[in-house]
Design an enzyme around this catalytic site. Structure first.
Site, PDB file in Angstrom:
ATOM      1  N   GLU A 125      10.426  -0.536  14.275  1.00 33.85           N
ATOM      2  CA  GLU A 125       9.251  -1.317  13.847  1.00 33.85           C
ATOM      3  C   GLU A 125       9.590  -2.787  13.653  1.00 33.85           C
ATOM      4  O   GLU A 125       8.698  -3.625  13.556  1.00 33.85           O
ATOM      5  CB  GLU A 125       8.686  -0.798  12.520  1.00 33.85           C
ATOM      6  CG  GLU A 125       8.285   0.649  12.479  1.00 33.85           C
ATOM      7  CD  GLU A 125       9.458   1.565  12.148  1.00 33.85           C
ATOM      8  OE1 GLU A 125       9.323   2.765  12.344  1.00 33.85           O
ATOM      9  OE2 GLU A 125      10.514   1.080  11.714  1.00 33.85           O
ATOM     10  N   SER A 181       3.596  -0.521  -0.475  1.00 33.61           N
ATOM     11  CA  SER A 181       3.064  -1.770   0.059  1.00 33.61           C
ATOM     12  C   SER A 181       3.425  -1.834   1.540  1.00 33.61           C
ATOM     13  O   SER A 181       4.510  -1.411   1.941  1.00 33.61           O
ATOM     14  CB  SER A 181       3.689  -2.942  -0.685  1.00 33.61           C
ATOM     15  OG  SER A 181       3.540  -4.124   0.076  1.00 33.61           O
ATOM     16  N   GLU A 188       2.158  -9.585  -0.970  1.00 28.54           N
ATOM     17  CA  GLU A 188       2.166  -8.371  -1.782  1.00 28.54           C
ATOM     18  C   GLU A 188       1.192  -8.480  -2.954  1.00 28.54           C
ATOM     19  O   GLU A 188       0.478  -7.524  -3.279  1.00 28.54           O
ATOM     20  CB  GLU A 188       3.592  -8.076  -2.282  1.00 28.54           C
ATOM     21  CG  GLU A 188       3.778  -6.642  -2.728  1.00 28.54           C
ATOM     22  CD  GLU A 188       5.250  -6.214  -2.763  1.00 28.54           C
ATOM     23  OE1 GLU A 188       6.123  -7.036  -2.437  1.00 28.54           O
ATOM     24  OE2 GLU A 188       5.508  -5.057  -3.130  1.00 28.54           O
ATOM     25  N   LYS A 236      20.216  -2.758   4.555  1.00 21.83           N
ATOM     26  CA  LYS A 236      19.563  -3.797   5.368  1.00 21.83           C
ATOM     27  C   LYS A 236      20.001  -3.700   6.829  1.00 21.83           C
ATOM     28  O   LYS A 236      19.286  -4.115   7.727  1.00 21.83           O
ATOM     29  CB  LYS A 236      19.890  -5.180   4.819  1.00 21.83           C
ATOM     30  CG  LYS A 236      19.205  -5.487   3.497  1.00 21.83           C
ATOM     31  CD  LYS A 236      17.734  -5.827   3.676  1.00 21.83           C
ATOM     32  CE  LYS A 236      17.021  -5.939   2.334  1.00 21.83           C
ATOM     33  NZ  LYS A 236      15.564  -5.934   2.490  1.00 21.83           N
ATOM     34  N   GLU A 267      -2.144  -8.043  -1.586  1.00 24.36           N
ATOM     35  CA  GLU A 267      -2.383  -6.627  -1.292  1.00 24.36           C
ATOM     36  C   GLU A 267      -2.710  -5.874  -2.583  1.00 24.36           C
ATOM     37  O   GLU A 267      -3.631  -5.049  -2.617  1.00 24.36           O
ATOM     38  CB  GLU A 267      -1.148  -6.023  -0.616  1.00 24.36           C
ATOM     39  CG  GLU A 267      -1.355  -4.600  -0.129  1.00 24.36           C
ATOM     40  CD  GLU A 267      -0.076  -3.981   0.455  1.00 24.36           C
ATOM     41  OE1 GLU A 267       0.958  -4.670   0.520  1.00 24.36           O
ATOM     42  OE2 GLU A 267      -0.131  -2.791   0.821  1.00 24.36           O
ATOM     43  N   CYS A 324      19.378  -5.746  -6.635  1.00 24.60           N
ATOM     44  CA  CYS A 324      20.243  -6.203  -5.542  1.00 24.60           C
ATOM     45  C   CYS A 324      21.574  -6.776  -6.039  1.00 24.60           C
ATOM     46  O   CYS A 324      22.569  -6.744  -5.316  1.00 24.60           O
ATOM     47  CB  CYS A 324      19.540  -7.253  -4.713  1.00 24.60           C
ATOM     48  SG  CYS A 324      17.951  -6.696  -4.106  1.00 24.60           S
ATOM     49  N   GLU A 370      17.738  -1.178   8.150  1.00 25.20           N
ATOM     50  CA  GLU A 370      16.379  -1.735   8.227  1.00 25.20           C
ATOM     51  C   GLU A 370      16.226  -2.634   9.454  1.00 25.20           C
ATOM     52  O   GLU A 370      15.238  -2.540  10.187  1.00 25.20           O
ATOM     53  CB  GLU A 370      16.066  -2.537   6.959  1.00 25.20           C
ATOM     54  CG  GLU A 370      14.649  -3.082   6.925  1.00 25.20           C
ATOM     55  CD  GLU A 370      14.398  -3.994   5.723  1.00 25.20           C
ATOM     56  OE1 GLU A 370      15.267  -4.835   5.420  1.00 25.20           O
ATOM     57  OE2 GLU A 370      13.348  -3.858   5.082  1.00 25.20           O
ATOM     58  N   CYS A 410      10.485  -3.706  -0.764  1.00 22.25           N
ATOM     59  CA  CYS A 410      11.553  -4.646  -0.380  1.00 22.25           C
ATOM     60  C   CYS A 410      12.885  -3.962  -0.151  1.00 22.25           C
ATOM     61  O   CYS A 410      13.768  -4.517   0.484  1.00 22.25           O
ATOM     62  CB  CYS A 410      11.776  -5.677  -1.472  1.00 22.25           C
ATOM     63  SG  CYS A 410      10.296  -6.495  -1.987  1.00 22.25           S
TER      64      CYS A 410
END
Lengths: 573, 170
Positions: A365, A318, A278, A357, A281, A502, A360, A298
């Site tokens: 993907e 990102s 990251e 999560k 990037e 989190c 996710e 994230c």
């Protein structure tokens, strides 16, 4: 200051503050079901009613501003009877299946029944019957257990800016539901689970993956590996009477091995890896006129939110996968290869403070060649359940180290668990990447703490990097709107879906205890204060992974395994 | 029982209604819902979504408000719209049994439309014709002193009327 009398004792109140606040400061416990710290009172549940001298009726203390000296009686016979009657009415149509409920012994309604001494069914009502909503990969709704306190609705709309649920119908037929009473999966729900955390009853819960994980642990053909997120180790001790915020990574690792996991990895390792990618990037975008401000990626609730509500900002995100998914990807590639295991035979579990999560991990993907990188996601709460089920007490289990090759972490990776942590870690590494030198002071105080919006400017070799850190998507909405309206000073923005990051995630212990969240955050800062390796680029195992496998950040292999793409989503926000 | 009707596309005149409320915010929600229902006879899903976008409010909020009020319907009206009075006088004269008989006959509940779109059903608090209790009203025609038996015949007469009309048209 106004001096009021609480149960015969004088107490200094702040003029204008709500009486409930005063009572709590005075150490007087008045129960609430609908109260949410930091939001305007709704006065829906009436559990906090008190007697105030000169007032005819009982007064809900959550919505009564203190303005003048007065006498308050919080536990008069009348107030207690009113509270008990409310609870009796609430349980009159409640399903009597406490023994089988996810919230058994951790339920505010059950606590109130107990505290107020409800021992008889004075009101025999028709049982509430609603269809369960199991459509979401993250959250299960069971509206028949709902007491209509409305906290989920308010958190979803006022804190998260999502508003995918509301009251439907009225009177005895009222219930909470999505637009058109459809499944949560086709609503604008971002799976953050903040509704689950504030729910006082079993009406909202995570979609449990415990049965799947147990099945995998018992399957001799499966190599079951597990990773745990940065916020989990400073939280899970609470359930075993350990100090709030204490880091129990060692004991947790030991306990996970005793549960039968073949390898225990630390998601903070891939947090360090995320930072390598990251920060690279970011530097690449800064030096090549890429799209700015860059937004972190994230937090999976945030990602779905952008896809649904701000699709024009997808290009700012990102492309880095989250640490969970980076770990999943390197487990089923580098690790599988190294250990000569067929990726099909690896069952990869992650323990997350998060319900999103689960969504996710199920994204298409996040699969390669028909194999999901992550097979199951357990929340912190599910981990506690799993440990209890196997008689494991974290206060008793000796500490053990995580496994190679993904067990080593720096404190930068660990900071991911708190709002501002990704930013702090990224600044440390971006500075090193641009200048070749380490920062003089690693700590960036401006991005630490519980504030929903934080900003800082960092000098990187004469270039000023303007960064912002937001948590709670309501705050993110306001910032994105500013950018849409032309604000252009920011280069990099960290967004965490849950307020505080989190450590306050939707998979964390029930109750949304702000003080506990703050102490978990302090636990992470404490590790950063004590330990010596504080930058992701100095993680020796990360370096080795690049040397042996990935090449360098943003390499072809990195792009294939560690980066992803996003899709605009059509959902009913 | 839930009658699922086919999804419809947004009604063409929806945009012209919204255009009358150019800077509308949440306070315009109920007037807007009422006007849309007046034009379309009900609130369709696309209309609810579009109203939410127009007012910058979540769809769930629009649906929540709309379901709070009895006046809003979520299924298109049938060819014959049946209003059953459940006011005090009609109740005393047995409107509960009349309502049950109609629901059984049409196999729909209040707020719903029969699958063949022939009948839709609505409960009204008082229709203002207490002297005729119990009373029902079909497409603005009052039927006085109905009984659970007589309503079946009345509904049947509308079915026959529709069939006859369709024959003539063909």
């Amino acid at each position: 200051m106004v001096t009021i009398e609480i149960n015969g004792r004088p107490f200094e109140a702040e003029p204008g503050e709500m009486l409930l606040q005063t009572l709590r400061r005075a150490g007087v416990q008045v129960p609430t079901l609908c109260h949410l710290e930091g939001l305007l009172p709704s006065g829906a549940c009436r559990m906090c009613v008190v007697e105030i001298e000169g007032q005819r009726g009982l007064i809900p203390s959550c919505a009564y501003p203190v303005t003048q000296p007065t006498k308050v009686r919080t536990h008069s016979a009348r107030a207690v009877l009113a509270r008990r009657t409310i609870v009796e009415l609430l349980v009159a149509n409640h399903p009597d299946d406490c023994l089988y409920c996810t919230r058994n012994q951790d339920c505010q309604l059950q606590d109130l029944v107990q505290q107020l001494g409800v021992r008889q069914r004075r009101y025999a009502g028709e049982k509430s019957r609603h269809i369960m909503d199991m459509s979401s990969p993250s959250i299960v709704r069971e509206p028949s257990k709902c007491v209509l306190c409305g906290k989920c609705v308010r958190v979803c709309e006022e804190v998260q800016g999502v508003g995918c649920i509301d009251f439907i119908g009225r009177g005895s037929r009222s219930k909470i539901g999505t637009a058109f009473d459809d499944g949560l999966n086709v609503s604008g729900c971002i799976n953050c689970g903040q509704c689950v955390v504030v729910c006082p009853t079993g009406a909202l819960a995570e979609r449990s993956h415990i049965p799947e994980v147990l099945a995998a642990l018992r399957d001799p053909r499966k190599r079951v590996v597990v990773q745990h997120a940065p916020a989990v180790s400073v939280t899970v001790g609470e359930a075993f009477g350990l100090p709030v915020g204490a880091d129990v990574a060692g004991a947790m690792t030991g306990a996970l091995r005793r549960l039968g996991f073949d390898r225990v990895f630390d998601t903070s390792f891939t947090a360090d890896l995320t930072i390598m990618e990251e920060a690279s990037e970011l530097v690449h975008r800064l030096q090549n006129g890429g799209r700015l401000p860059m937004l972190t990626s994230c937090s999976p609730g945030w990602i779905k939110f952008v896809e649904t509500s701000y699709p024009e900002s997808i290009g700012n995100l990102s492309t880095c996968k989250s640490p969970q998914q980076m770990m999943g990807a390197v487990i089923k590639s580098y690790f599988a290869n190294r250990e000569q295991i067929d990726p099909h035979d690896i069952y990869s579990v992650s323990i997350m403070p998060c319900t999103a999560k689960k969504f996710e991990a199920a994204r298409p993907e996040m699969m390669r060649h028909g194999v999901a990188d992550i097979d199951a996601v357990l929340t912190t709460r599910e981990l506690v359940q799993l440990l209890h089920m196997h008689g494991l007490d974290l206060a008793e289990v000796p500490a053990e180290n995580a496994d190679t090759p993904f067990g080593e972490r720096t404190t930068a990776g660990k900071l991911f668990g708190a709002s501002g942590g990704v930013m702090e870690a990224a600044i440390r590494t971006a500075h090193w990447m641009v200048t070749g030198r380490e920062l003089e002071a690693f700590t960036v105080d401006a991005v630490r703490g519980m504030d929903g919006v934080k900003q800082a400017s960092v000098n990187v070799d004469g270039l000023t990097l303007n960064v912002a850190v937001v948590s709670g998507l309501g705050n993110a909405c306001r910032l994105l709107d500013q950018i849409r309206d032309g604000r252009s000073d920011l280069h990099f923005i960290e967004v965490m879906t849950c307020p505080g990051g989190c450590v306050a995630g939707g998979g964390q212990p029930f109750g949304a205890d702000v003080d506990a969240v703050r102490r978990r955050m302090q636990g992470l800062y404490e590790l950063d204060r004590q330990e010596s390796v504080r930058t992701s680029h100095n993680n020796a195992s990360v370096k080795r992974l690049y040397d042996e496998f990935l090449g360098q950040p943003l390499s072809h292999t990195s792009h294939e395994l560690l980066h992803t793409h996003y899709v605009p989503r059509d959902a009913l926000a | 029982m839930i009658v699922v009707l086919p999804e419809t596309t947004p009604e063409p005149d929806l945009e012209s209604i919204l255009a009358e409320y150019p800077l509308a915010r949440r306070e315009s929600l109920i007037p807007l819902l009422q006007e849309v229902q007046e034009h379309h006879g009900y609130l369709s899903r696309p209309a609810i979504v579009r109203i939410g976008q127009h007012l910058d409010l979540p769809t769930s909020k629009i649906y929540g408000v709309a379901t709070f009020y009895n006046q809003f319907r979520f299924q298109p009206q049938g060819r014959y719209h049946v209003q059953v009075c459940r006011g005090t006088a009609c109740h005393v004269k047995g409107s509960a049994a009349v309502f049950e008989a109609i629901k059984r006959e049409l196999k729909i509940d209040a707020g719903q439309t029969s699958r063949d779109r022939m009948f839709s059903l609505e409960v009204v608090a008082c229709i203002g014709a207490c002297g005729l209790a119990p009373v029902i009203c079909i497409n603005d025609v009052f039927h006085a002193s109905v009984t659970p038996q007589s309503v079946i015949k009345i509904l049947d007469s509308y079915r026959k009327k529709a069939a006859k009309h369709d024959d003539q048209a063909a």
